[in-house]
Design a protein around this motif. Structure first.
Motif, PDB file in Angstrom:
ATOM      1  N   ILE A  92       0.835  -1.199   0.000  1.00 57.91           N
ATOM      2  CA  ILE A  92       0.000   0.000   0.000  1.00 57.91           C
ATOM      3  C   ILE A  92       0.873   1.253   0.000  1.00 57.91           C
ATOM      4  CG2 ILE A  92      -1.596   1.355   1.419  1.00 57.91           C
ATOM      5  CD1 ILE A  92      -2.970  -0.863  -0.131  1.00 57.91           C
ATOM      6  N   GLU A  93       1.940   1.237   0.807  1.00 54.92           N
ATOM      7  CA  GLU A  93       2.862   2.380   0.846  1.00 54.92           C
ATOM      8  C   GLU A  93       3.527   2.589  -0.509  1.00 54.92           C
ATOM      9  OE1 GLU A  93       5.696   2.061   3.982  1.00 54.92           O
ATOM     10  OE2 GLU A  93       4.179   1.932   5.566  1.00 54.92           O
ATOM     11  N   ASP A  94       3.948   1.490  -1.156  1.00 59.39           N
ATOM     12  CA  ASP A  94       4.596   1.594  -2.471  1.00 59.39           C
ATOM     13  C   ASP A  94       3.625   2.157  -3.514  1.00 59.39           C
ATOM     14  OD1 ASP A  94       6.919   0.587  -1.400  1.00 59.39           O
ATOM     15  OD2 ASP A  94       6.567  -1.468  -2.083  1.00 59.39           O
ATOM     16  N   LEU A  95       2.381   1.690  -3.473  1.00 54.74           N
ATOM     17  CA  LEU A  95       1.379   2.191  -4.417  1.00 54.74           C
ATOM     18  C   LEU A  95       1.145   3.682  -4.223  1.00 54.74           C
ATOM     19  CD1 LEU A  95      -1.134  -0.793  -4.235  1.00 54.74           C
ATOM     20  CD2 LEU A  95       0.095  -0.062  -6.282  1.00 54.74           C
ATOM     21  N   GLN A  96       1.079   4.103  -2.977  1.00 50.49           N
ATOM     22  CA  GLN A  96       0.908   5.534  -2.698  1.00 50.49           C
ATOM     23  C   GLN A  96       2.100   6.341  -3.200  1.00 50.49           C
ATOM     24  OE1 GLN A  96       0.030   5.097   1.596  1.00 50.49           O
ATOM     25  NE2 GLN A  96      -1.843   6.239   1.205  1.00 50.49           N
ATOM     26  N   ALA A  97       3.302   5.797  -3.005  1.00 53.24           N
ATOM     27  CA  ALA A  97       4.509   6.497  -3.461  1.00 53.24           C
ATOM     28  C   ALA A  97       4.512   6.645  -4.980  1.00 53.24           C
ATOM     29  CB  ALA A  97       5.753   5.741  -3.001  1.00 53.24           C
ATOM     30  N   TRP A  98       3.880   5.715  -5.681  1.00 53.02           N
ATOM     31  CA  TRP A  98       3.794   5.791  -7.139  1.00 53.02           C
ATOM     32  C   TRP A  98       2.660   6.703  -7.600  1.00 53.02           C
ATOM     33  CZ3 TRP A  98       4.394  -0.193  -7.779  1.00 53.02           C
ATOM     34  CH2 TRP A  98       5.763  -0.509  -7.781  1.00 53.02           C
ATOM     35  N   GLY A  99       1.869   7.211  -6.667  1.00 51.47           N
ATOM     36  CA  GLY A  99       0.809   8.137  -7.028  1.00 51.47           C
ATOM     37  C   GLY A  99      -0.579   7.545  -7.125  1.00 51.47           C
ATOM     38  N   PHE A 100      -0.758   6.310  -6.666  1.00 53.92           N
ATOM     39  CA  PHE A 100      -2.073   5.675  -6.742  1.00 53.92           C
ATOM     40  C   PHE A 100      -2.929   6.015  -5.526  1.00 53.92           C
ATOM     41  CE2 PHE A 100       0.346   2.869  -9.555  1.00 53.92           C
ATOM     42  CZ  PHE A 100      -0.545   2.715 -10.601  1.00 53.92           C
ATOM     43  N   LYS A 101      -4.214   6.116  -5.750  1.00 52.72           N
ATOM     44  CA  LYS A 101      -5.189   6.172  -4.666  1.00 52.72           C
ATOM     45  C   LYS A 101      -5.357   4.735  -4.154  1.00 52.72           C
ATOM     46  CE  LYS A 101     -10.006   7.670  -3.867  1.00 52.72           C
ATOM     47  NZ  LYS A 101     -10.648   6.387  -3.543  1.00 52.72           N
ATOM     48  N   VAL A 102      -5.416   4.558  -2.839  1.00 54.21           N
ATOM     49  CA  VAL A 102      -5.502   3.216  -2.260  1.00 54.21           C
ATOM     50  C   VAL A 102      -6.658   3.151  -1.265  1.00 54.21           C
ATOM     51  CG1 VAL A 102      -3.033   2.759  -2.546  1.00 54.21           C
ATOM     52  CG2 VAL A 102      -3.868   3.765  -0.408  1.00 54.21           C
ATOM     53  N   PRO A 103      -7.184   1.947  -1.012  1.00 56.25           N
ATOM     54  CA  PRO A 103      -8.270   1.815  -0.036  1.00 56.25           C
ATOM     55  C   PRO A 103      -7.750   1.889   1.395  1.00 56.25           C
ATOM     56  CG  PRO A 103      -7.690  -0.330  -0.925  1.00 56.25           C
ATOM     57  CD  PRO A 103      -6.887   0.677  -1.699  1.00 56.25           C
ATOM     58  N   ASP A 104      -8.617   2.283   2.305  1.00 59.12           N
ATOM     59  CA  ASP A 104      -8.313   2.268   3.729  1.00 59.12           C
ATOM     60  C   ASP A 104      -7.940   0.831   4.121  1.00 59.12           C
ATOM     61  OD1 ASP A 104      -8.125   2.785   6.399  1.00 59.12           O
ATOM     62  OD2 ASP A 104     -10.226   3.347   6.695  1.00 59.12           O
ATOM     63  N   THR A 105      -6.828   0.657   4.834  1.00 61.06           N
ATOM     64  CA  THR A 105      -6.325  -0.677   5.167  1.00 61.06           C
ATOM     65  C   THR A 105      -6.062  -0.764   6.668  1.00 61.06           C
ATOM     66  OG1 THR A 105      -5.276  -0.846   2.979  1.00 61.06           O
ATOM     67  CG2 THR A 105      -4.523  -2.384   4.677  1.00 61.06           C
ATOM     68  N   ARG A 106      -6.705  -1.713   7.330  1.00 59.43           N
ATOM     69  CA  ARG A 106      -6.615  -1.826   8.785  1.00 59.43           C
ATOM     70  C   ARG A 106      -6.107  -3.212   9.183  1.00 59.43           C
ATOM     71  NH1 ARG A 106     -11.728   1.800  10.892  1.00 59.43           N
ATOM     72  NH2 ARG A 106     -11.727   3.255   9.124  1.00 59.43           N
ATOM     73  N   VAL A 107      -5.184  -3.253  10.134  1.00 49.74           N
ATOM     74  CA  VAL A 107      -4.571  -4.510  10.573  1.00 49.74           C
ATOM     75  C   VAL A 107      -5.390  -5.115  11.709  1.00 49.74           C
ATOM     76  CG1 VAL A 107      -2.508  -5.580  11.551  1.00 49.74           C
ATOM     77  CG2 VAL A 107      -2.284  -3.724   9.892  1.00 49.74           C
ATOM     78  N   CYS A 108      -5.560  -6.428  11.652  1.00 48.69           N
ATOM     79  CA  CYS A 108      -6.253  -7.181  12.702  1.00 48.69           C
ATOM     80  C   CYS A 108      -5.371  -8.343  13.144  1.00 48.69           C
ATOM     81  CB  CYS A 108      -7.583  -7.736  12.208  1.00 48.69           C
ATOM     82  SG  CYS A 108      -8.785  -6.489  11.715  1.00 48.69           S
ATOM     83  N   THR A 109      -5.399  -8.639  14.432  1.00 44.02           N
ATOM     84  CA  THR A 109      -4.608  -9.761  14.950  1.00 44.02           C
ATOM     85  C   THR A 109      -5.464 -10.978  15.258  1.00 44.02           C
ATOM     86  OG1 THR A 109      -4.807  -8.882  17.199  1.00 44.02           O
ATOM     87  CG2 THR A 109      -2.853  -8.237  15.920  1.00 44.02           C
ATOM     88  N   LYS A 110      -6.791 -10.832  15.171  1.00 43.44           N
ATOM     89  CA  LYS A 110      -7.674 -11.963  15.442  1.00 43.44           C
ATOM     90  C   LYS A 110      -9.015 -11.753  14.732  1.00 43.44           C
ATOM     91  CE  LYS A 110      -8.543  -9.780  19.924  1.00 43.44           C
ATOM     92  NZ  LYS A 110      -8.448  -9.963  21.388  1.00 43.44           N
ATOM     93  N   PRO A 111      -9.729 -12.850  14.457  1.00 38.66           N
ATOM     94  CA  PRO A 111     -10.991 -12.755  13.710  1.00 38.66           C
ATOM     95  C   PRO A 111     -12.038 -11.873  14.378  1.00 38.66           C
ATOM     96  CG  PRO A 111     -10.230 -15.029  13.777  1.00 38.66           C
ATOM     97  CD  PRO A 111      -9.338 -14.259  14.706  1.00 38.66           C
ATOM     98  N   SER A 112     -12.035 -11.800  15.719  1.00 39.05           N
ATOM     99  CA  SER A 112     -13.048 -10.993  16.397  1.00 39.05           C
ATOM    100  C   SER A 112     -12.963  -9.527  15.977  1.00 39.05           C
ATOM    101  CB  SER A 112     -12.900 -11.109  17.915  1.00 39.05           C
ATOM    102  OG  SER A 112     -11.631 -10.642  18.341  1.00 39.05           O
ATOM    103  N   GLN A 113     -11.755  -9.052  15.687  1.00 42.49           N
ATOM    104  CA  GLN A 113     -11.594  -7.674  15.224  1.00 42.49           C
ATOM    105  C   GLN A 113     -12.186  -7.501  13.825  1.00 42.49           C
ATOM    106  OE1 GLN A 113      -7.305  -7.601  15.734  1.00 42.49           O
ATOM    107  NE2 GLN A 113      -7.493  -6.185  17.474  1.00 42.49           N
ATOM    108  N   VAL A 114     -12.033  -8.529  12.993  1.00 38.71           N
ATOM    109  CA  VAL A 114     -12.621  -8.490  11.654  1.00 38.71           C
ATOM    110  C   VAL A 114     -14.144  -8.459  11.760  1.00 38.71           C
ATOM    111  CG1 VAL A 114     -12.809  -9.647   9.431  1.00 38.71           C
ATOM    112  CG2 VAL A 114     -10.657  -9.746  10.700  1.00 38.71           C
ATOM    113  N   HIS A 115     -14.700  -9.292  12.662  1.00 35.38           N
ATOM    114  CA  HIS A 115     -16.147  -9.277  12.895  1.00 35.38           C
ATOM    115  C   HIS A 115     -16.602  -7.874  13.271  1.00 35.38           C
ATOM    116  CE1 HIS A 115     -17.223 -13.497  12.558  1.00 35.38           C
ATOM    117  NE2 HIS A 115     -16.192 -13.841  13.313  1.00 35.38           N
ATOM    118  N   GLY A 116     -15.811  -7.218  14.116  1.00 36.86           N
ATOM    119  CA  GLY A 116     -16.155  -5.866  14.550  1.00 36.86           C
ATOM    120  C   GLY A 116     -16.187  -4.887  13.391  1.00 36.86           C
ATOM    121  N   TYR A 117     -15.194  -4.960  12.515  1.00 39.12           N
ATOM    122  CA  TYR A 117     -15.175  -4.073  11.346  1.00 39.12           C
ATOM    123  C   TYR A 117     -16.353  -4.371  10.425  1.00 39.12           C
ATOM    124  CZ  TYR A 117     -10.559  -2.101  12.331  1.00 39.12           C
ATOM    125  OH  TYR A 117      -9.514  -1.412  12.895  1.00 39.12           O
TER     126      TYR A 117
END
Length: 270
Positions: A196-221
């Motif tokens: 995502i950082e590399d794509l941004q450096a090249w000038g691309f628009k990128v989607p919001d990206t969020r890190v999760c350490t367990k499935p319960s966090q994904v359920h929350g999102y």
């Protein structure tokens, strides 16, 4: 003998993922003008991949291979995660409701663009408001993303996807413009955040990206997305969860149609 000189002896002991990875590496090297094996060795590699996985995405000659996503209608998030080795970190992104586009840059210049079905989309890619025609990269680089359209006015009731689809079919701008969100650099190592950082450096628009350490966090999102609390800057029909680590993605591979390292969560039950 070197690795590729031993290819005939090694093939029977290689996994589909390994053969596919070597095939893709060899094809890219050839396109970049730096072949890493002879034509005969390449043909052997391709033959074996065709035999083991005849519908593998890498065998789409002349096409920028793009996979679909498995969704939670067929497998739950918890079952999918339980089948992954270890307890890998994940990333969550909006599932943008547009049309999938693959871009190819050679020595920094945009040379090809295709839809998932293989239709040439180079003209429409160059009409998009935010697809760079040049990037600072050497060799061949392939990028995946989603193209979507902005309505022409408040009276324009077409979806973002239908605006982009009409534009692609007619090879002309539609609505008040087309936007592109890049989410993947094909074949790179590292992790999703670095891509995502590399794509941004090249000038691309990128989607919001969020890190999760367990499935319960994904359920929350996912619950927050259902309530309209996140990812409202994009036209979405769900969220996407992916394995963070690219090396693990490569190990998990795909079945030629869908990757084993990503899952789409829509409005179905979890």
């Amino acid at each position: 003998m070197g690795y590729y000189e031993d290819i005939e002896l090694l093939l029977p002991h290689m996994s589909i993922a390994s053969i596919a990875a070597d095939y893709q590496r060899a094809e890219r090297a050839y396109r970049a003008g730096n072949p890493i094996m002879t034509d005969a060795e390449f043909d052997q590699l391709k033959q074996e991949l065709s035999r083991l996985a005849p519908h593998h995405s890498f065998l789409s000659l002349g096409k920028l291979a793009m996979l679909s996503l498995r969704n939670d209608r067929y497998v739950s998030l918890d079952d999918w995660y339980a089948a992954l080795p270890g307890s890998p970190e994940l990333v969550v992104q909006p599932k943008i409701d547009g049309i999938s586009i693959g871009l190819r840059y050679v020595d920094g210049k945009l040379t090809e663009a295709q839809t998932r079905k293989g239709r040439c989309a180079l003209k429409i890619a160059k009409l998009a408001l935010n697809i760079p025609h040049k990037i600072k990269a050497k060799g061949a680089v392939e990028i995946r993303g989603e193209l979507w359209g902005l309505p022409e006015s408040e009276d324009d009731t077409r979806s973002a996807q239908s605006i982009a689809a009409v534009a692609s079919r007619l090879n002309r701008a539609e609505g008040s413009g087309l936007l592109f969100d890049a989410y993947q650099i094909v074949g790179v190592l590292g992790d999703e955040l670095q891509s995502i950082e590399d794509l941004q450096a090249w000038g691309f628009k990128v989607p919001d990206t969020r890190v999760c350490t367990k499935p319960s966090q994904v359920h929350g999102y996912h619950e927050r997305w259902l309530r309209g609390e996140i990812f409202d800057a994009w036209p979405t029909d769900g969220i996407v969860v992916k394995v963070l680590d690219k090396e693990l993605q490569r190990e998990l591979g795909d079945d030629g149609a869908v990757p084993h390292w990503a899952l789409a969560l829509k409005k179905f039950g979890l």
